[in-house]
Scaffold this motif. Structure first.
Motif, mmCIF file in Angstrom:
data_model
loop_
_atom_site.group_PDB
_atom_site.id
_atom_site.type_symbol
_atom_site.label_atom_id
_atom_site.label_comp_id
_atom_site.label_asym_id
_atom_site.label_seq_id
_atom_site.Cartn_x
_atom_site.Cartn_y
_atom_site.Cartn_z
ATOM 1 N N ILE B 27 -42.515 50.332 -9.042
ATOM 2 C CA ILE B 27 -42.120 48.966 -9.392
ATOM 3 C C ILE B 27 -43.223 48.319 -10.232
ATOM 4 N N ALA B 28 -42.831 47.585 -11.260
ATOM 5 C CA ALA B 28 -43.791 46.932 -12.140
ATOM 6 C C ALA B 28 -44.138 45.536 -11.627
ATOM 7 N N THR B 29 -45.230 45.017 -12.131
ATOM 8 C CA THR B 29 -45.774 43.759 -11.628
ATOM 9 C C THR B 29 -44.756 42.622 -11.637
ATOM 10 N N ASN B 30 -43.991 42.522 -12.691
ATOM 11 C CA ASN B 30 -43.072 41.393 -12.816
ATOM 12 C C ASN B 30 -41.642 41.710 -12.387
ATOM 13 N N ASP B 31 -41.440 42.867 -11.811
ATOM 14 C CA ASP B 31 -40.091 43.243 -11.387
ATOM 15 C C ASP B 31 -39.657 42.453 -10.156
ATOM 16 N N TYR B 32 -38.400 42.084 -10.137
ATOM 17 C CA TYR B 32 -37.766 41.509 -8.965
ATOM 18 C C TYR B 32 -36.903 42.571 -8.309
ATOM 19 N N ILE B 33 -36.615 42.382 -7.037
ATOM 20 C CA ILE B 33 -35.786 43.301 -6.276
ATOM 21 C C ILE B 33 -34.495 42.576 -5.917
ATOM 22 N N THR B 34 -33.377 43.202 -6.264
ATOM 23 C CA THR B 34 -32.083 42.571 -6.064
ATOM 24 C C THR B 34 -31.164 43.523 -5.303
ATOM 25 N N TRP B 35 -30.386 42.971 -4.414
ATOM 26 C CA TRP B 35 -29.414 43.759 -3.654
ATOM 27 C C TRP B 35 -27.998 43.273 -3.967
ATOM 28 N N TYR B 36 -27.119 44.264 -4.118
ATOM 29 C CA TYR B 36 -25.711 43.987 -4.383
ATOM 30 C C TYR B 36 -24.858 44.682 -3.322
ATOM 31 N N GLN B 37 -23.667 44.116 -3.134
ATOM 32 C CA GLN B 37 -22.691 44.662 -2.185
ATOM 33 C C GLN B 37 -21.430 44.995 -2.972
ATOM 34 N N GLN B 38 -20.842 46.143 -2.691
ATOM 35 C CA GLN B 38 -19.604 46.503 -3.379
ATOM 36 C C GLN B 38 -18.554 46.977 -2.391
ATOM 37 N N PHE B 39 -17.403 46.295 -2.421
ATOM 38 C CA PHE B 39 -16.245 46.721 -1.634
ATOM 39 C C PHE B 39 -15.397 47.644 -2.499
#
Lengths: 118, 110
Positions: B27-39
Motif C-alpha cells: 500500500i502506498a502512502t496516500n492510498d485509501y482502503i475501501t470496502w464494497y459489497q456485492q449481491f
C-alpha cells in the motif's frame, strides 16, 4: 437520475457482430469507470474517464474494445466482432472525483449489462 | 499497483460478528482502503472507507493497523441479508488499473 443507469440490461448477440453498451453516470460525477465481471469472477477493470479523457487504455482486453465519453456525461463501450469469451456482465461506475489520493470518493455502480455472445 | 488478498469464503451464523481481513502489503502512502459489497446480479455497493486506525459508520467498522499493510472489515450481528461478496480495494496515487480481485464470499447461516 438518482443513480448510474446502463442500457441495455441484457444483450444477446451473434459471434462477429458489434455491440454498444451505454452508461449514464450520476449527474456531476467527473470520473467514470468500466469493469467486466465474468460468471463467478471478480471485477476486471477496463478503463476510466476523467471528464471526456481516458488517459490509460491498457486495461481494455483487445483492440476490438473501445470506449468514449461525451459532454462529461454519457459513455459508450463498443465491442467489435464479438467473441464468445466477451460474454460477461459489463459494469459502469461513476464517482464525484477520480479515485486517487482523495478520500471519500466512492464509486457508485450501475446494474450492469449482461452480454451473451452466441 | 497495490494488490489485495482476501479469504475466498467465510460462513457465519446469524447474530454473530464477522471480521474479514484484507492484506495489502505494498500500500502506498496516500492510498485509501475501501470496502464494497456485492449481491448477486447487482453492481457493488460502497460500505466504508478509511486511511488509518478505525472508522465506523452505521453499517460496519474498519480497522487499520499502524503499518497499514492489512485492514479488517467488521460487520456486527450479521443477518441473512448480509450474505454477499465483499471486496477490498486500495486506492492508488494517480489512478492506475485497479482490480477488485475475487473478494470474500460471506454466507450467513440461520
Amino acid at each position: 437520475g438518482a443513480g448510474v443507469s446502463q442500457s441495455p440490461s441484457n444483450k444477446v448477440t451473434e459471434k462477429g457482430k458489434d455491440v454498444e453498451l451505454r452508461c449514464d453516470p450520476i449527474s456531476g460525477h467527473t470520473a467514470l469507470y468500466w469493469y467486466r465481471q465474468s460468471l463467478g469472477q471478480g471485477l476486471e477493470f477496463l478503463i476510466y474517464f476523467q471528464g471526456n479523457s481516458a488517459p490509460d487504455k491498457s486495461g481494455l482486453p483487445s483492440d476490438r474494445f473501445s470506449a468514449e465519453r461525451t459532454g462529461g456525461s454519457v459513455s459508450t463501450l463498443t465491442i467489435q466482432r464479438t467473441q464468445q469469451e466477451d460474454s460477461a456482465v459489463y459494469l459502469c461506475a461513476s464517482s464525484l472525483y477520480l479515485l486517487s489520493t482523495r478520500g471519500g470518493n466512492e464509486q457508485f455502480f450501475g446494474p450492469g449489462t449482461r452480454l451473451t455472445v452466441l | 499497483l497495490a494488490k489485495t488478498t482476501q479469504p475466498i469464503s467465510m460462513d457465519s451464523y446469524e447474530g454473530q460478528e464477522v471480521n474479514i481481513t484484507c492484506s495489502h502489503n505494498n500500500i502506498a502512502t496516500n492510498d485509501y482502503i475501501t470496502w464494497y459489497q456485492q449481491f448477486p446480479s447487482q453492481g457493488p455497493r460502497f460500505i466504508i472507507q478509511g486511511y488509518k486506525t478505525k472508522v465506523t459508520n452505521e453499517v460496519a467498522s474498519l480497522f487499520i493497523p499502524a503499518d497499514r499493510k492489512s485492514s479488517t472489515l467488521s460487520l456486527p450481528r450479521v443477518s441473512l441479508s448480509d450474505t454477499a461478496v465483499y471486496y477490498c480495494l486500495v486506492g492508488v496515487r494517480g489512478y492506475q488499473k485497479v482490480t477488485f480481485g475475487t473478494g470474500t464470499k460471506l454466507q450467513v447461516i440461520p
